[in-house]
Design an enzyme around this catalytic site. Structure first.
Site, PDB file in Angstrom:
ATOM      1  N   ALA A 154      20.484  65.182   4.234  1.00 47.89           N
ATOM      2  CA  ALA A 154      21.273  63.727   4.546  1.00 47.89           C
ATOM      3  C   ALA A 154      19.863  62.583   4.650  1.00 47.89           C
ATOM      4  CB  ALA A 154      21.901  63.849   5.791  1.00 47.89           C
ATOM      5  N   TYR A 155      18.997  63.044   5.386  1.00 46.95           N
ATOM      6  CA  TYR A 155      17.871  62.096   5.644  1.00 46.95           C
ATOM      7  C   TYR A 155      17.162  62.025   4.027  1.00 46.95           C
ATOM      8  CZ  TYR A 155      13.407  60.182   7.340  1.00 46.95           C
ATOM      9  OH  TYR A 155      12.439  59.403   7.528  1.00 46.95           O
ATOM     10  N   SER A 156      16.880  62.746   3.516  1.00 45.96           N
ATOM     11  CA  SER A 156      16.552  62.667   2.064  1.00 45.96           C
ATOM     12  C   SER A 156      17.349  61.720   1.086  1.00 45.96           C
ATOM     13  CB  SER A 156      16.166  64.137   1.536  1.00 45.96           C
ATOM     14  OG  SER A 156      15.148  64.880   2.035  1.00 45.96           O
ATOM     15  N   SER A 158      19.578  59.619   2.162  1.00 43.89           N
ATOM     16  CA  SER A 158      19.412  58.306   2.627  1.00 43.89           C
ATOM     17  C   SER A 158      18.202  57.238   2.414  1.00 43.89           C
ATOM     18  CB  SER A 158      19.671  58.379   4.327  1.00 43.89           C
ATOM     19  OG  SER A 158      18.464  58.938   4.942  1.00 43.89           O
TER      20      SER A 158
END
Ligand code: NAD
Length: 248
Positions: A154-156, A158
């Protein structure tokens, strides 16, 4: 510290109550800027504003709320008379899970803050900058957005979104006096580490050829330059801050 020339300039720093955002705000204030800190955490904001001088402003807001961002933009532009620079640092890591086990609500929250929040701040501040045909925007992405960290999809994803957004808006504004760039830091020890597992922190450290984490002041030094008038021929660009980790 090299002093940049921010005399007479104003800046908005989202996520400015802590970590990288606060270090950027301090550096810009020490170089003469009036700074507005926008953050969710009212108590941290009040503490952060102390010592920023130059009539610093604070706005408690959630960057995912379009009305709140629009109101804060209008209030800041009214108080300062202009917004010369915008640094979008508000962001979260989200939990660490393999993608097929990633909690759907956490995925959506990461995207809402890290991508939609950056979009909304860019979206509402750019028209203010356009009135004076001058502006500098620096969006804080991450090396994760270039490489894709395992157990942090999710972080990557985003942060890859922040890179794509920056490239698009940079081109849209290239013929104006507004420059839009992003930075892709590797790991820097801040409160964001509280959101991730010790194993993941070890993984991030092992990936950095310098063998150490970055510091918030090292990130602030590049961000402040990108937010200054001196940054004139770079736009829609991605700047590395990874202790040698990035290979492109
Ligand atoms: N620290 C790192 O290792 C690292 C590496 C690469 C990129 N980044 C990015 O740098 C940025 C800053 O991270 P940091 O390490 O300073 O984290 P931090 O947790 O110290 O600071 C983040 C700030 O953002 C604020 N915030 C969070 N959600 C918000 C919301 N919805 N609305 C308004 N404010 C909100 C928090 O209150 C906090 O003050 C983030 O975008 C992060 O993804 C950090």
């Amino acid at each position: 510290m090299n002093r940049l020339d921010f005399e007479g300039r104003t800046a908005v720093v989202t996520g400015g109550a802590a970590g990288i955002g606060l270090a950027v705000a301090r550096r810009m204030a020490l170089s003469g800027a009036r700074v507005a800190l926008w953050d969710l955490d009212a108590r941290a904001l009040a503490a952060a504003a102390v010592g920023l001088g130059h009539g610093a402003l604070t706005h408690t807001l959630d960057v995912t709320d379009p009305h709140a961002v629009e109101r804060a933009t209008a209030a800041t532009a009214k108080e300062f008379g202009r917004i010369d620079a915008l640094v979008c640092s508000a962001g979260i890591a989200g939990p660490n899970h393999p993608t097929w086990e990633y909690p759907v609500d956490d995925w959506k929250r990461v995207f809402d803050i890290n991508v939609n929040g950056v979009f909304l701040c860019n979206r509402f501040v750019v028209p203010v900058m356009m009135k004076r045909d001058y502006g500098r925007i620096v969006n804080i992405a991450s090396i994760a957005g270039k490489e894709g960290n395992p157990n942090a999809s999710a972080y990557s994803a985003s942060k890859a979104g922040v890179i794509g957004l920056t490239k698009s808006i940079g081109k849209e504004l290239a013929k104006t006096g507004i420059r839009v760039n992003c930075v892709t830091p590797a790991a820097v020890r801040t409160a964001i580490f509280d959101q991730i597992t010790p194993q993941f922190i070890e993984y991030m450290l092992a990936k950095i050829p310098m063998g150490r984490f970055g510091t918030v002041d090292e990130i602030a030094a590049m961000v402040a330059w990108l937010a200054s008038e001196d940054c004139s021929f770079s736009t829609g660009a991605v700047f590395d801050l990874s202790g040698g980790r990035a290979t492109y």
